[in-house]
Design a protein around this motif. Structure first.
Motif, short mmCIF file in Angstrom:
data_model
loop_
_atom_site.label_atom_id
_atom_site.label_comp_id
_atom_site.label_asym_id
_atom_site.label_seq_id
_atom_site.Cartn_x
_atom_site.Cartn_y
_atom_site.Cartn_z
N ASP A 100 0.86 -1.18 0.00
CA ASP A 100 0.00 0.00 0.00
C ASP A 100 0.89 1.23 0.00
OD1 ASP A 100 -1.84 1.98 0.32
OD2 ASP A 100 -2.58 1.31 2.28
N SER A 101 1.01 1.88 -1.13
CA SER A 101 1.89 3.04 -1.25
C SER A 101 1.38 4.22 -0.45
CB SER A 101 2.04 3.44 -2.72
OG SER A 101 2.56 2.38 -3.48
N LEU A 102 0.10 4.22 -0.10
CA LEU A 102 -0.48 5.35 0.63
C LEU A 102 -0.20 5.26 2.12
CD1 LEU A 102 -2.25 7.90 0.54
CD2 LEU A 102 -4.26 6.40 0.77
N HIS A 103 -0.34 4.07 2.70
CA HIS A 103 -0.22 3.94 4.15
C HIS A 103 1.01 3.16 4.62
CE1 HIS A 103 -4.64 4.19 3.21
NE2 HIS A 103 -4.55 5.15 4.12
N ASP A 104 1.52 2.24 3.79
CA ASP A 104 2.58 1.33 4.26
C ASP A 104 3.54 1.03 3.12
OD1 ASP A 104 3.95 -0.25 6.04
OD2 ASP A 104 2.67 -2.01 5.76
N HIS A 105 4.10 2.06 2.56
CA HIS A 105 4.91 1.90 1.35
C HIS A 105 6.14 1.04 1.62
CE1 HIS A 105 6.60 2.77 -2.53
NE2 HIS A 105 7.73 3.20 -1.96
N GLY A 106 6.40 0.10 0.71
CA GLY A 106 7.60 -0.75 0.79
C GLY A 106 7.42 -2.03 1.57
N HIS A 107 6.30 -2.18 2.28
CA HIS A 107 6.06 -3.41 3.03
C HIS A 107 5.04 -4.25 2.29
CE1 HIS A 107 7.85 -0.82 6.13
NE2 HIS A 107 8.22 -1.94 6.73
N TRP A 108 5.42 -5.50 2.02
CA TRP A 108 4.56 -6.40 1.24
C TRP A 108 3.81 -7.34 2.19
CZ3 TRP A 108 3.79 -5.95 -3.96
CH2 TRP A 108 4.66 -5.11 -4.65
N HIS A 109 2.55 -7.58 1.88
CA HIS A 109 1.70 -8.43 2.69
C HIS A 109 1.04 -9.47 1.79
CE1 HIS A 109 2.07 -5.30 5.80
NE2 HIS A 109 1.85 -4.43 4.81
N ASN A 110 0.84 -10.68 2.36
CA ASN A 110 0.13 -11.72 1.62
C ASN A 110 -1.35 -11.35 1.50
OD1 ASN A 110 2.45 -13.19 1.39
ND2 ASN A 110 1.97 -14.61 3.04
N TYR A 120 -2.89 0.15 -4.35
CA TYR A 120 -2.36 -1.20 -4.46
C TYR A 120 -1.29 -1.32 -5.53
CZ TYR A 120 -6.19 -3.24 -1.66
OH TYR A 120 -7.05 -3.60 -0.66
N SER A 121 -0.24 -2.12 -5.23
CA SER A 121 0.66 -2.72 -6.22
C SER A 121 0.77 -4.19 -5.87
CB SER A 121 2.04 -2.07 -6.19
OG SER A 121 1.97 -0.72 -6.61
N PHE A 122 0.73 -5.03 -6.89
CA PHE A 122 0.73 -6.48 -6.66
C PHE A 122 1.99 -7.12 -7.22
CE2 PHE A 122 -3.67 -5.05 -7.24
CZ PHE A 122 -4.23 -5.46 -6.04
N ARG A 123 2.36 -8.24 -6.59
CA ARG A 123 3.41 -9.10 -7.15
C ARG A 123 3.03 -10.55 -6.84
NH1 ARG A 123 8.61 -8.02 -3.09
NH2 ARG A 123 7.88 -9.30 -1.33
N VAL A 124 3.63 -11.49 -7.59
CA VAL A 124 3.29 -12.91 -7.49
C VAL A 124 4.56 -13.71 -7.25
CG1 VAL A 124 2.14 -14.87 -8.59
CG2 VAL A 124 1.36 -12.53 -9.06
N LEU A 125 4.48 -14.69 -6.35
CA LEU A 125 5.58 -15.64 -6.11
C LEU A 125 5.06 -17.05 -6.37
CD1 LEU A 125 5.62 -13.29 -3.68
CD2 LEU A 125 7.75 -14.48 -3.11
N ALA A 126 5.92 -17.90 -6.94
CA ALA A 126 5.56 -19.28 -7.22
C ALA A 126 6.22 -20.19 -6.18
CB ALA A 126 6.01 -19.70 -8.63
N LEU A 127 5.48 -21.21 -5.75
CA LEU A 127 5.98 -22.14 -4.73
C LEU A 127 5.96 -23.56 -5.28
CD1 LEU A 127 6.80 -22.72 -1.73
CD2 LEU A 127 4.37 -23.07 -1.29
N ASN A 128 7.12 -24.24 -5.23
CA ASN A 128 7.17 -25.68 -5.52
C ASN A 128 7.80 -26.40 -4.34
OD1 ASN A 128 9.90 -25.18 -5.73
ND2 ASN A 128 10.06 -25.65 -7.90
N ALA A 129 8.13 -27.67 -4.52
CA ALA A 129 8.65 -28.47 -3.41
C ALA A 129 9.97 -27.95 -2.89
CB ALA A 129 8.79 -29.93 -3.85
#
Length: 1286
Positions: A645-655, A676-685
């Motif tokens: 959240d660039s408005l209230h919590d810039h630089g901290h990413w939350h799930n 909002y700004s979004f990013r995606v992470l992929a998870l494997n074994a």
């Protein structure tokens, strides 16, 4: 995992058997024999015109044959042509074509090898020059064709020898693309079922490759222009090759059958094949060139029949039938074989061949048709067989068989050699055959003789021939063992006999164990940069040399230092993705090999997703899509979507949410007033990928709150207030700026209107002036600049509590047993609690024991009973005691007033353990035990129970003896015990309620002193017994007096030390029965170390031990001890030995070489000599003296002061102490006996002497030396014992 094992098995056996049994008869070259052709050029010999012509003809015979040639059926005089030479002792012709045309020597050549016993001839060798003619020059006009029409681009290459290979390419030497629409026919032409606009080009070029001369010829480029003059009409399929509805084709046996079916039509027809008279041969059939060509290799008679080609498109379907006939050039059924006959023997030559049509058989002798050869009454020709009867010496000859039909011929030479020869074995003597167990073994016995010898086999020294299972004797003398076993190893004798003599040969068979992989490599999944180990443990015959080979994907391992090959493993360090593949370990020996494979899969965390895109954007939701990164061979389980959240919590990413790994889209629910700004992470074994690049920012508009604070509750901190608490809304829940809270409350069931107050963004509010513990209704509502939140829920709370005002009534107690009582009370009215009722508390304490002599009071105890209870249990009470108690109610504020104190008494219980148990006197056959009463009698003692049993050296327990003792006794003597035996004692007290817990003790009936365990208590409860045993006390004075017992024979002796390369060697003699022997050592003069700091080394039955790791230059105290069955009680102990570890040699000058030092030593030696003379004179003076003087002059070494540095006795000499003093009387067994009447004086003086009439000792303390020798040398425990009596 894959695994293969190859032995000298079926394939190898087949090769061996063919080599042993398929060879023609070999006549040793030292014997007379007709010629045999051994090498010749092929029948159809195409030569390169740029190289010399070599026509091979090699033969053997005795005498060596001479050679001649024919060319085109006439004699070829080699001497007349200088360009032609014949190699020495050979018939091979070499033609030098320099300056000549090779075509001059084209023709049909035949070689004849001749000696006095006959003549052999070669095949007819047809010599032809290879040709690669140039393409005739031509001008190709552009070809114009309407789109959709069929087209053929003709290649028409020049005729070459052999025929050229045709292919189509463009001007850039790139093959033209082909398909089911555009393809190349067998004749090299390029066919179009229909042309398309994109087929237009100007570089259709046909190439002809002549492999024999390694040349390529190029046709002029062809230009194709595809026209489009309107709509293209569809057409039914039509056959271009072959034409019509049927055709025929002939093919020779063993050649390749190729059936072609080329069609045109629009849309492009599809082609399929079938055989009307049977099925296609599976392994020999292929359909190629986009289904246009049916190919069958190695044609046999069964391939004859009708084949159907079907072409169809959506307009129609057509068929063409091809009738295939199979002809055959001659092929051998039985090849004539050389024949060796003794005079007057009979035999036959057989020449059988087949073909279609059936071939004609013609015989010749020495190159001349047999009908033109000299007649022989002993020879008869019957078609394909020549029969010989009673051959005569001198009738040797070479016979030629020619089988021919219209498609070819076969020619074979076979001689008849008439000889008289004794047997000879041609197989080398003492040859060793090696074979793997359970495989075939073939023992060769190649022999020659005329008549042909008969072969028999023997094994080792056996007299019987080897016949029948498991042996098989072949016609050529080879002995076969079909399944060889270890018992088949040994020496074999081959014997060859005929009418003229006998010969034998010895060979040896060694049956080896097979190579087997016992532990195969296993499938591995590894992460990048990890290490991987493939194990491959192999068992092989120890007499064979093994070679381990590792392969990766059936090729060599990469030349990389990360691949480490060991004797039974392959290690790959720092694994990378390129290391993935199949790894195979192969163990080779000279006879067999075994292999096993395993796969390595290298996995990594996924690559981050890419190309994030926001779609379907709405005020409260958005669609997020992305492209997954590389999985790296580990499937993606899920995608994690995060936001900032660039408005209230810039630089901290939350799930925000996550979706399964198979999805690449997520519908995201959003909150108002967030950037909002979004990013995606992929998870494997393996783990999470790196985050993707952020998406574009998406801003949502502010709105009124959607929810109110959670966790609302009301309670008092004092008796006159109400604290209202809640959990504030988060930034996402606020939905906009200006967040506040409206707090509302009213007294339940009393107030109708709400009292409210609006507060800032806080989490609590205090209401003052409330009545004590009164219920209130409370609610909290969220407000921001855009409006108010929904109606809040009502929560019930209470104002503050105060202490209860009433004590419980009707308090009673019921004693259930000696340790448990039950208390009852009447609950107080709830209104008097003035708060939340938490429960009741019972305070109780032991006022005193019911024994008059034990009035002490125990500290007060507390038990709490939660809730509105009316009774409770008091466990763990002390039996036979007086208890007092009271009851109180309590709430969240605290306790109310106590009830009146009540009392109760507990009945008797079982007693506690006796306070101590000790052995105070031990003799040869009796022991005295003393004990103290229990600290907790828990009632009136009625007596004691003593049980005891023997314990032998193997820790086995004997039968239990039991004694019941009265309560007023504190000691007992046990008579008639077994001599030199360990006993274990179990002792407990009892009351009227039963017996209490047991304490144990151990003692031995004969020792210098009794070594005891600290008393252990067997706590009996719940049916289980737990024994707590303290370690024994050894080497220090006991804490209670006891009588000295008879000394036992020493267990250790002759302890000594020596310095070796590996450490300090300690040796000793040991005569004890105990097997738990230790060497113990400690640094000398280290006052910080105690008894527990002795280092221990277990000896394990030896009588010497090397102490390693001792520090150089330090002195150590060393002793050897024998411990009891529990490895704690010290039963025997040697004298202490002082050892010094030598320091490293110094580079300083040797003091012994200094003059001043030598002089000083001489002076000291002279002084010592004078002192010794004076002492000797005084010692020899006679006279009697009082006891007191005697004691002063001969102070007992037992009572000498101990040196502080090494704990040894002052003025103690190990050498002299082992020598008896003058007048001593030492028994042969090393022990000292004394009368009981002299006990006190002997104990004090330690000797065996008696008084004379003037009060002086007789015997010079004679017993003292031997006692000290026994006690000090073998039992340091005795030293402390004696000191305790001084």
């Amino acid at each position: 995992m894959e695994r293969t094992r190859t032995r000298a098995g079926a394939a190898v056996f087949l090769m061996l058997i063919l080599g042993h049994l398929g060879n023609a008869l070999e006549v040793p070259l030292d014997l007379a024999q007709p010629p045999t052709i051994t090498q010749q050029s092929p029948k159809d010999y195409i030569i390169d015109p740029r190289e010399n012509i070599v026509i091979h003809c090699e033969a053997k015979g005795k005498p060596h044959p001479s050679f001649s040639w024919t060319r085109n059926g006439t004699h070829f005089d080699i001497d007349q042509d200088p360009k032609v030479t014949m190699r020495p002792r050979s018939g091979t012709l070499v033609v030098d074509i320099s300056g000549e045309k090779a075509e001059t020597y084209e023709g049909v050549y035949q070689c004849t090898a001749r000696n006095k016993h006959g003549a052999a001839v070669s095949n007819n060798i047809v010599i032809r020059q290879s040709r690669s003619p140039l393409w005739s020059k031509e001008r190709n006009e552009p070809i114009r064709v309407q789109e959709g029409e069929a087209l053929v681009l003709h290649c028409r290459p020049p005729a070459g020898l052999p025929p050229p290979i045709i292919f189509w390419m463009d001007v850039n030497f790139q093959r033209l693309p082909q398909s089911s629409r555009v393809f190349q026919a067998l004749n090299g032409d390029l066919y179009f079922s229909n042309v398309l606009k994109e087929d237009s080009r100007n570089d259709y070029i046909c190439y002809a490759c002549f492999p024999h001369t390694q040349t390529i010829q190029q046709k002029q480029p062809i230009t194709l222009l595809v026209l489009n003059h309107g709509s293209v009409e569809e057409r039914k399929p039509t056959f271009l090759i072959p034409s019509g509805s049927s055709s025929s084709k002939m093919v020779l046996r063993g050649q390749v059958l190729e059936l072609e079916c080329i069609t045109e039509g629009l849309p492009t027809p599809e082609v399929s094949w079938s055989k009307l008279s049977g099925e296609f041969p599976d392994k020999r059939t292929s359909i190629v060139t986009f289904q246009k060509i049916l190919r069958i290799v190695n044609v046999s008679d069964a391939d004859a029949g009708e084949y159907r080609c079907t072409a169809h498109n959506r307009l129609a379907s057509i068929h063409h039938t091809i009738r295939v006939t199979v002809k055959a050039a001659p092929y051998w059924i039985t090849t004539p074989r050389n024949l060796v006959l003794a005079p007057r023997e009979k035999g036959q030559l057989i020449c059988r061949a087949s073909g279609t049509p059936k071939p004609t058989i013609n015989w010749a002798m020495n190159g001349i048709p047999i009908e033109n050869s000299p007649e022989d009454s002993n020879r008869k020709v019957e078609g394909d067989t020549i029969i010989f009867e009673e051959v005569q010496t001198g009738s040797s000859a070479v016979y030629q068989c020619n089988a021919s039909n219209e498609y070819g011929y076969l020619l074979s030479n076979a001689f008849v050699n008439v000889l008289s020869e004794t047997p000879r074995v041609l197989t080398p003597a003492n040859q060793v055959y090696q074979v793997i167990r359970n495989n075939h073994a073939l023992l060769d016995c190649s022999s020659f003789g005329s008549p042909i010898p008969k072969i028999t086999w023997f094994k080792d020294s056996q007299s019987s021939t080897l016949e029948g299972d498991p042996y098989l004797l072949h016609e050529n003398g080879t002995l076969e063992i079909y399944v060889a076993q270890a018992l088949n190893s040994g020496k074999y004798i081959c014997v060859a006999r005929n009418t003229l003599g006998i010969a034998e040969n010895h060979v040896y068979l060694e049956v080896k164990e097979p190579t087997r992989i016992l532990k195969q490599p296993k499938y591995k999944v590894a992460q990048r940069n990890m290490n991987v180990v493939f194990e491959c443990k192999v068992k092989h015959d120890p007499t064979l040399i093994p070679i381990m080979i590792w392969l990766k994907d059936n090729g060599e391992l990469p030349d990389d230092e990360r691949f480490l090959v060991d004797s039974d493993s392959l290690t790959i360090t720092d694994v990378t993705e390129n290391d993935a593949g199949t790894y195979t370990c192969i163990m080779n020996t000279t006879l067999d090999h075994d292999s096993a494979s395993a796969e390595l899969t290298v996995v990594e965390q996924p690559d981050p997703p890419t190309d994030l895109e926001l779609t379907d954007m709405k005020p409260r939701s958005v669609q997020l899509t992305w492209i997954p990164g590389d999985e790296h061979k580990s499937p993606i389980h899920k995608f994690v979507i995060q936001y900032t959240d660039s408005l209230h919590d810039h630089g901290h990413w939350h799930n925000l949410t996550h979706v399964p790994g198979g999805k690449t889209t997520a519908h995201l629910e959003l909150s108002p007033y967030v950037h909002y700004s979004f990013r995606v992470l992929a998870l494997n074994a393996v783990g999470l990928s790196d985050p993707s690049n952020p998406s574009h920012m998406y801003k949502t508009n502010p709105a009124a709150p959607d929810e109110n604070p959670s966790g609302v509750k009301g309670f008092g901190t004092e008796h006159d207030n109400l604290m209202i608490l809640w959990k504030p809304l988060s930034v996402l829940q606020a939905n906009g700026p200006g967040l506040q809270y409206k707090v509302m409350w009213r007294q339940k069931d009393l107030d109708k209107n709400w009292t409210s107050v609006t507060v800032a963004n806080v989490s609590k509010f205090m209401v003052s002036g409330t009545p004590t513990f009164t219920p209130y209704e409370v609610k909290v509502q969220a407000i921001n600049n855009n409006g108010i939140g929904p109606d809040p829920a009502v929560v019930i709370g209470h104002s503050g509590e105060d202490l209860p005002v009433q004590a419980p009534d009707s308090v009673q107690v019921l004693v259930l047993n000696s340790t448990l009582a039950e208390v009852h009370w009447e609950p107080v009215p709830l209104k008097t609690v003035r708060g939340h009722l938490k429960g009741y508390k019972v305070y109780y304490w032991r006022e005193r024991s019911l024994h008059k002599h034990n009035p002490h009071r125990v500290e007060q105890q507390l038990l709490s009973f939660s809730g509105n209870k009316s009774h409770g249990m008091l466990p763990g009470l002390q039996p036979y005691s007086l208890y007092l108690f009271n009851v109180r109610v309590y709430n969240g504020k605290g306790e109310g007033p106590a009830s009146s104190n009540l009392q109760f008494e507990t009945p008797e219980g079982v007693p506690g353990p006796p306070s101590f148990l000790r052995i105070t006197n031990s003799n040869l056959n009796n022991l005295t035990l003393e004990w103290g009463p229990p600290n907790d009698c828990n009632g009136h003692l009625t007596g004691y129970i003593l049980k005891y049993q023997q314990v032998n050296n193997s820790n086995e327990l004997g039968p239990i003896e039991e004694l019941v003792l009265p309560a007023n006794k504190t000691s007992v003597t046990l008579p008639n015990l077994k001599y030199s035996t360990r006993y274990k004692f179990y002792f407990n007290a009892k009351t009227g309620q039963g017996a209490g817990p047991v304490i144990t003790e151990e003692a031995v009936t004969i020792m210098d002193e009794v070594l005891m365990y600290q008393p252990s208590v067997d706590e009996v409860g719940g049916g289980n017994t737990r024994t707590q045993t303290s370690p024994p006390i050894a080497g220090s004075p006991p804490r209670h007096p006891f009588h000295k017992v008879h000394p036992a024979a020493p267990a250790f002796g002759n302890i000594s030390s020596s310095v070796g390369e590996d450490g300090m060697l300690i040796s000793w003699e040991y005569w004890g029965a105990e097997k738990h022997v230790y060497v113990e050592y400690i640094i000398k003069n280290d006052n910080t170390l105690g008894e527990e700091d002795w280092q221990k080394e277990y000896v394990n039955g030896s009588q010497a031990y090397v102490l390693k790791g001792l520090k150089e230059g330090l002195s150590y105290r060393v002793r050897v001890v024998a411990k009891g069955h529990d490895d704690q009680a010290v039963l025997h102990q040697s004298e202490e030995l002082l050892v010094t570890v030598p320091a490293m040699p110094s580079r300083q000058a040797d003091i012994a070489t200094q003059g001043w030092f030598i002089g000083l030593m001489c002076a000291i030696a002279l002084l010592i000599l004078v002192l010794l003379i004076i002492c000797f004179i005084k010692r020899n003076k006679g006279g009697k003296y009082p006891v007191k003087e005697k004691e002063d002059a001969h102070t007992d070494p037992e009572f000498q002061p101990m040196k502080e540095d090494d704990c040894t006795f002052g003025e103690y000499s190990d050498t002299e102490d082992h020598k008896p003093l003058k007048g001593s009387r030492t028994p042969s067994n090393g022990t000292v006996h004394r009368d009981s009447s002299d006990e006190s004086l002997v104990d004090y003086g330690g000797g065996d002497g008696q008084f004379n009439e003037d009060g002086s000792f007789i015997g010079q303390y004679s017993g003292k030396s031997s006692i000290r020798e026994t006690a000090e040398a073998h039992s340091p425990v005795n030293t402390t014992t004696m000191n305790s009596f001084v």
